[in-house]
Design an enzyme around this catalytic site. Structure first.
Site, mmCIF file in Angstrom:
data_model
loop_
_atom_site.group_PDB
_atom_site.id
_atom_site.type_symbol
_atom_site.label_atom_id
_atom_site.label_comp_id
_atom_site.label_asym_id
_atom_site.label_seq_id
_atom_site.Cartn_x
_atom_site.Cartn_y
_atom_site.Cartn_z
ATOM 1 N N HIS A 1 0.867 -1.184 0.000
ATOM 2 C CA HIS A 1 0.000 0.000 0.000
ATOM 3 C C HIS A 1 0.906 1.238 0.000
ATOM 4 O O HIS A 1 2.015 1.200 0.535
ATOM 5 C CB HIS A 1 -0.841 -0.052 1.278
ATOM 6 C CG HIS A 1 -1.894 1.001 1.405
ATOM 7 N ND1 HIS A 1 -1.617 2.277 1.824
ATOM 8 C CD2 HIS A 1 -3.231 0.961 1.185
ATOM 9 C CE1 HIS A 1 -2.747 2.976 1.856
ATOM 10 N NE2 HIS A 1 -3.733 2.202 1.472
ATOM 11 N N ASP B 1 3.262 -4.661 7.895
ATOM 12 C CA ASP B 1 2.074 -3.825 7.764
ATOM 13 C C ASP B 1 0.876 -4.709 8.081
ATOM 14 O O ASP B 1 0.505 -5.584 7.293
ATOM 15 C CB ASP B 1 2.009 -3.268 6.341
ATOM 16 C CG ASP B 1 0.706 -2.515 6.069
ATOM 17 O OD1 ASP B 1 -0.269 -2.689 6.823
ATOM 18 O OD2 ASP B 1 0.669 -1.771 5.068
ATOM 19 N N GLN C 1 -4.317 -5.041 7.043
ATOM 20 C CA GLN C 1 -5.287 -6.053 6.603
ATOM 21 C C GLN C 1 -5.121 -7.361 7.367
ATOM 22 O O GLN C 1 -6.074 -8.123 7.511
ATOM 23 C CB GLN C 1 -5.131 -6.334 5.096
ATOM 24 C CG GLN C 1 -5.333 -5.136 4.194
ATOM 25 C CD GLN C 1 -6.779 -4.630 4.140
ATOM 26 O OE1 GLN C 1 -7.723 -5.319 4.528
ATOM 27 N NE2 GLN C 1 -6.945 -3.406 3.688
ATOM 28 N N LYS D 1 -10.324 -0.994 10.574
ATOM 29 C CA LYS D 1 -10.547 -2.153 9.687
ATOM 30 C C LYS D 1 -10.880 -3.405 10.482
ATOM 31 O O LYS D 1 -11.073 -4.475 9.918
ATOM 32 C CB LYS D 1 -9.296 -2.406 8.832
ATOM 33 C CG LYS D 1 -9.002 -1.289 7.830
ATOM 34 C CD LYS D 1 -7.877 -1.701 6.911
ATOM 35 C CE LYS D 1 -7.161 -0.531 6.268
ATOM 36 N NZ LYS D 1 -7.933 0.118 5.212
ATOM 37 N N CYS E 1 -4.711 2.468 -3.646
ATOM 38 C CA CYS E 1 -3.430 2.942 -3.093
ATOM 39 C C CYS E 1 -2.336 1.912 -3.322
ATOM 40 O O CYS E 1 -1.453 1.736 -2.462
ATOM 41 C CB CYS E 1 -3.547 3.280 -1.616
ATOM 42 S SG CYS E 1 -4.808 4.497 -1.263
HETATM 43 N N1 7TS Z 1 -1.680 -0.862 4.526
HETATM 44 C C1 7TS Z 1 -2.617 -1.634 3.951
HETATM 45 C C2 7TS Z 1 -2.273 -3.025 3.518
HETATM 46 C C3 7TS Z 1 -3.902 -1.112 3.777
HETATM 47 O O1 7TS Z 1 -4.832 -1.883 3.221
HETATM 48 C C4 7TS Z 1 -4.196 0.212 4.202
HETATM 49 C C5 7TS Z 1 -5.537 0.841 3.967
HETATM 50 C C6 7TS Z 1 -3.186 0.942 4.816
HETATM 51 C C7 7TS Z 1 -1.945 0.376 4.951
HETATM 52 C C8 7TS Z 1 -3.434 2.309 5.371
HETATM 53 O O2 7TS Z 1 -4.234 2.179 6.491
HETATM 54 P P1 7TS Z 1 -4.894 3.445 7.193
HETATM 55 O O3 7TS Z 1 -5.803 2.831 8.209
HETATM 56 O O4 7TS Z 1 -3.804 4.229 7.794
HETATM 57 O O5 7TS Z 1 -5.636 4.199 6.131
HETATM 58 N N2 7TS Z 1 -6.237 0.310 2.873
HETATM 59 C C9 7TS Z 1 -7.319 0.833 2.269
HETATM 60 C C10 7TS Z 1 -7.956 0.198 1.214
HETATM 61 O O6 7TS Z 1 -7.601 -0.878 0.733
HETATM 62 N N3 7TS Z 1 -8.991 0.945 0.816
HETATM 63 O O7 7TS Z 1 -9.037 2.046 1.582
HETATM 64 C C11 7TS Z 1 -7.999 1.983 2.498
#
Ligand code: 7TS
Length: 416
Positions: free
Chosen positions: A131, A208, A211, A234, A373
């Site tokens: 990401h 990371d 997910q 999430k 992303c």
């Molecule tokens: N890493 C992964 C693998 C992610 O899926 C996401 C967010 C992030 C980092 C960033 O996380 P955040 O909570 O700081 O935003 N992924 C997504 C997505 O797949 N669609 O919207 C956000």
């Protein structure tokens, strides 16, 4: 269509659905079918109530006052930290720094560790399935330090291509930063082996967990990663909840990230000393109510059992992969549900993902269309965007079937 048909795997999905108020709503005259949990999950009543209860009965700043409300707020906030530590297998709550989520956690490491530790020519090893939040902070840190970024490439079927790992991961590597589960391909990389390989060359390993942590039981003690990033929103928790797990000795050595109230021990005219970990990294008024809500989300997931959560994901992902392939969808990522998560990127006929998402919305179905992303992934497979359906504890096989039926409609309207 009955959306409460099943008891899937080990989860009683009908009972779970009754806990999620938003799942009662309609989109136009259609029941909402929410297939975008990889972007953010829905929230059960228990989480909404925990946050509301804090504001209604206990609201005060944490770690500030000595009156009753302030002590309650502090105790509730620290209880949430202990829950999150236990949930990911850390025996020490001080290894959890609360943050707004994965993006902030990764940036914390990039500022507080990488900028202090990295020298010109040092290397950071990433993968092409990261990401952007696990790429851009390292690009900025590399620009400031002279470090070099390298990438583990991808195979045609959406796995990490580890054939050249020995030339990519060397004594020059200071950090391996890898996703625990890809948000665009669903892939579960072999993180335990990668952490071991990083340590074997003297590098640190960041996983990371944005997910991974919501969907798969995680034990940082067994995994032995140095950093794990967590997004509460999430995993049924509120937005702006989450944290960074880091080994305690690293947190002790690292500089603060943000300066301000509560992160100090003493402040003089020209310098300050730091509070103990993890408070050294929690400057200013924190997201108290949100982290307390995350604690309630963890209670909810633990009551379901993370093995059952994962078993349900494997079940529904397997069903979705089969149904999507039956109607000729092109799937990006592994086709075996046992080695992947439930975020499924696909193309259907030649319908642009944005057109697909628009038509599906008319059927009450929420999916994401875009690059997720993950532009390096899009570039690798030669597409500007994909449609993506993603599942969580409240989704059913019937909802997957409704998605597939709606795809046929979209194909009739737009397909070539
Ligand atoms: N890493 C992964 C693998 C992610 O899926 C996401 C967010 C992030 C980092 C960033 O996380 P955040 O909570 O700081 O935003 N992924 C997504 C997505 O797949 N669609 O919207 C956000």
């Amino acid at each position: 269509m009955s959306v409460t048909r099943e008891r899937s795997g080990a989860l009683d999905v009908a009972r779970i659905r009754a806990d999620f108020p938003v799942l009662e709503r309609t989109v136009g005259d259609k029941p909402l079918i929410y297939l975008d949990s990889a972007a953010t999950s829905q929230k059960p009543r228990q989480v909404i109530q925990a946050e509301a209860d804090f504001y209604a009965h206990h609201n005060a700043n944490a770690h500030r006052g000595i009156y009753l409300l302030a002590e309650e707020a502090t105790a509730m906030y620290e209880e949430a930290r202990a829950k999150l530590a236990r949930f990911i297998g850390s025996p020490d709550p001080a290894t959890i720094v609360f943050t707004r989520g994965t993006t902030e956690s990764t940036n914390l490491v990039a500022y507080a560790w990488a900028r202090r530790e990295l020298r010109e020519g040092d290397e950071i090893l990433l993968t092409e399935m990261e990401h952007h939040s696990n790429i851009v902070p390292w690009q900025l840190a590399a620009r400031d330090t002279g470090a070099v970024l390298r990438y583990i490439p991808l195979t045609d079927d959406g796995l990490l291509d580890l054939s050249e790992l020995e030339t990519l991961l060397t004594e020059r590597t200071r950090l391996l930063a890898v996703t625990g589960m890809s948000n665009s391909l669903g892939t579960l990389p072999p993180i335990k082996e990668l952490v071991e390989a990083a340590h074997a060359v003297g590098a640190l390993a960041l996983v990371d967990g944005a997910q991974l942590v919501p969907h798969v039981p995680v034990d940082v003690t067994e995994l032995d990663c140095d950093f794990l990033t967590i997004s509460g929103h999430k995993m049924l928790g509120p937005t702006a909840s989450g944290g960074l797990y880091a080994k305690r000795e690293l947190l002790e050595r690292m500089d603060p990230f943000l300066g301000g109230g509560h992160m100090i021990e003493e402040v003089f005219h020209d310098r300050s000393t730091w509070n103990e970990v993890p408070f050294k990294f929690e400057a200013g008024t924190m997201n108290i109510a949100q982290e307390i809500g995350l604690g309630a989300a963890i209670d909810y997931l633990e009551a379901l059992g993370m093995d059952n959560v994962r078993a349900h994901e494997v079940h529904i992902t397997e069903h979705a992969l089969r149904r999507l392939q039956e109607v000729g969808a092109r799937i990006f990522g592994p086709l075996d549900a046992e080695v992947r998560g439930g975020a499924i990127s696909f193309w259907y006929k030649d319908v642009h993902p944005h057109d697909l998402a628009t038509i599906l919305n008319e059927e009450g179905i929420a999916i994401r269309a875009g690059h997720h992303c993950s532009q390096l992934v899009m570039r690798r497979y030669g597409v500007p965007a994909t449609a993506r359906a993603s599942f969580y504890v409240y989704n059913t096989d019937d909802e997957v079937d409704a998605l597939v039926e709606a795809l046929a409609k979209a194909g009739d309207v737009f397909g070539s």
